[in-house]
Structures are given as C-alpha cells and as structure tokens.
Design an enzyme around this catalytic site. Structure first.
Site, PDB file in Angstrom:
ATOM      1  CG  ASN A  47      -1.869  -3.249  -3.303  1.00  0.00           C
ATOM      2  OD1 ASN A  47      -2.047  -2.320  -2.526  1.00  0.00           O
ATOM      3  ND2 ASN A  47      -0.668  -3.733  -3.566  1.00  0.00           N
ATOM      4  CB  SER A  48      -2.106   0.009  -8.423  1.00  0.00           C
ATOM      5  OG  SER A  48      -3.332   0.678  -8.309  1.00  0.00           O
ATOM      6  CG  MET A  49       1.717  -3.991 -12.157  1.00  0.00           C
ATOM      7  SD  MET A  49       1.474  -4.436 -13.910  1.00  0.00           S
ATOM      8  CE  MET A  49       1.486  -2.803 -14.649  1.00  0.00           C
ATOM      9  N   PRO A  50       2.715  -2.792  -8.961  1.00  0.00           N
ATOM     10  CG  PRO A  50       3.869  -4.120  -7.411  1.00  0.00           C
ATOM     11  CD  PRO A  50       2.785  -4.180  -8.456  1.00  0.00           C
TER      12      PRO A  50
END
Length: 332
Positions: free
Chosen positions: A42-45
């Site tokens: 889950n990528s960095m926001p």
C-alpha cells in the site's frame, strides 16, 4: 502485522504516511516476518496523492490503473469518477481477489481484471488516463495505444542503473508520448520488467584482479550513490547496474556490471581517501562511463528530476534535459 493481534498498532500503521508491504515473494512467503523481496504494498499516501494530482482527472474521464494492489487507489478513482469509468489490472490473482472484496465492501465496483499490466486492457479502451502503481524501465506501448490523443500517462520510471521518478506523459495523435518527470519515486518493478542480476563471480575469469586493469579515480563512489545521481548516471549508461559489497570495518566496494555479462568494474571506498582504487575489465570501461556521466550531470548544475523529460515512440525511449530537442548523451 495482523489487525486483530494489536488493533491500535495496526490502525496507527495504516494511517501513517509510509508505504506498507502487503506481500512478499509473489505470495510464496507467509507469516509475520519479512520475506526476501517485497512484491506488493500500500503506497505512501503522499505519493498516492501526488500521482493523482499529476494525473489531473476530469469529470467523465475513463482511467486504466496498472497494479491494483490493495485496491485503495482504485477506490479513490472510483469515488472521483464513478466505478464505471475505472478499470484496474492486477497480475497477482490473490491480490486482485482480495482487492475486489475490499472495493465491494466500500461499494465501489470498478472493472477488475487479472492480467499482465504490460498489455493494458484493450477491451476497455480508449482511456483518457493511465496510471501505474509499479515502476517501469520502458513504458509499454500498449498503454500509449490505448490512450486517446491528448490523454495522460503517469508512471514511475527508472533506468537499469537505479534512481527513479514519476513521469507525466501526454499522448499525441501520431502514437508518441512526451512529458516531464514530476518527482522522485521508489516503486516495485512491473513484474515482466524485473531484472535478473548475475552474481559478481560470474564476471570474473580468474583470481583477483582477474583480467582487470587497475587505476585510480578522484570521484568517490559516494558521489554517484544518491537516488538523483543514480538516475542522472543511469539515463546515460544503459545496460549497467551497481552492487555494493560492505565490509565490517566500514569500507565498501562498488561493483558495476553490464547486463550482457561482458564487462565489470570495481571502486573501493575508504574513509579519508581522496583517490580510490579502480579495476575494470571487458569491452566497456564501466567506471569510466559512470564517471563521465556524473561529470556531465555536474557540468549541467546537477539538475533535479523536474528538468528531465521522456519521449516514447513505438521503437524508442529518449530521455532529455529541459526540452525534447536536447537528448541526454548515451555512453557505452
């Protein structure tokens, strides 16, 4: 980390501005400990939001996402554009199924496809936008072909050598795409474009220094080791990749290898030194190429990612500085 084992810790992690690995080793590794290679996350926001900002979607746009992952980005696109306007492709069947369940629980129903993102998804074309949540070394031309003229592709792109940035390409009616890099990134590689990197020993023809030629350099291996410097070097030196061998006393050796397994080089770093021992072998003098590329970058005032751009045609990728009329020199 399991959400039911420590709900508060899990919640804090999920809502932190950090990337969260959700799969190791293409799903072959399970359990709470780390695997060998992270293969989904889950990528960095802040990275997610910056890439969506670069995508600049508009009402009514149709978007192809390459790399469903957890499904979060597909949910954001579906919320903005409506599920009917979003297609998301994921190569991993298990990840795709898990994401589909999450999306449906949130009442989002984009077209979810299990397939190789290199191919895009022609059935849903044409698209106004394509966004990749995995990095590429070559933008698949299927993506360009599936975008309407004037449409946009946003993807993390990086050379073999290392360094990476998000590129924003605008597609032209002639089947080419052009655009600038908009910021640093570090994503997992598109599965079909993953590199298979040989061990250093495969390059050596005998006892050290094998058939290598010895010399010295005043350029430290540290100088060419930052993410931006690696990008600036890598776009000039195709088919070369570095490895670092570190020692207990704090010194290290920078190894350079070519992907053709014909040439290699080493540079030894020691604290307090102003000249460094170099050994090179093969038809390509790899350290000389890297050093020349680094000097070129310095002569141009060490430009940041935003001064670089990329042109994609059916048969070529050309990186340029400031404008497409100023292509980056290639070495080797």
């Amino acid at each position: 980390m399991h959400r039911f084992a420590d709900p508060a810790k899990w919640w804090n992690a999920v809502y932190s501005d950090v990337p969260l690995t959700t799969q190791w080793d293409d799903g072959d590794h399970t359990g709470a400990d780390r695997g060998v290679m992270p293969t989904s996350s889950n990528s960095m926001p802040t990275m997610v939001f910056s890439m969506l900002a670069a995508l600049e979607v508009e009402d009514g746009n149709r978007v192809l996402e390459v790399g469903t992952g957890t499904g979060w980005n597909a949910a954001l696109l579906s919320h903005r554009l409506g599920s009917d306007n979003v297609v998301t492709v994921e190569v991993d069947k298990t990840s795709a199924g898990d994401a589909r369940c999450r999306l449906s629980r949130a009442e989002y129903y984009p077209t979810s496809v299990v397939g190789d993102g290199v191919e895009g998804y022609a059935t849903g074309a044409p698209y106004d936008r394509v966004i990749a949540t995995c990095s590429v070394g070559r933008v698949p031309h299927a993506w360009v072909n599936q975008v309407r003229p004037g449409g946009v592709i946003v993807a993390p792109w990086g050379p073999e050598y290392g360094g990476e940035a998000v590129v924003r390409l605008k597609v032209s009616a002639d089947g080419t795409a052009h655009g600038r890099f908009v910021g640093s990134s570090a994503f997992m590689r598109l599965r079909r474009q993953r590199a298979s990197r040989p061990n250093s020993l495969e390059y050596l023809s005998g006892p050290w220094p094998a058939d290598g030629t010895e010399s010295t350099t005043g350029v430290s291996p540290d100088d060419v080791g930052s993410w931006l410097a690696m990008f600036a070097v890598g776009v000039q030196v195709p088919g070369v990749f570095p490895l670092v061998e570190r020692y207990a006393d704090g010194t290290y050796t920078l190894w350079l290898h070519d992907t053709a397994i014909t040439s290699w080089a080493t540079v030894d770093w020691e604290p307090g030194r102003h000249d460094y021992e170099v050994v090179q072998s093969g038809p390509r003098s790899l350290w000389d190429e890297v050093e020349a590329a680094w000097h070129w970058w310095c002569r141009h005032d060490r430009p940041g990612f935003d001064r670089f751009g990329l042109t994609v045609t059916p048969g070529s990728h050309t990186v340029w500085l400031d404008s497409p009329e100023n292509p980056i020199p290639l070495r080797g």
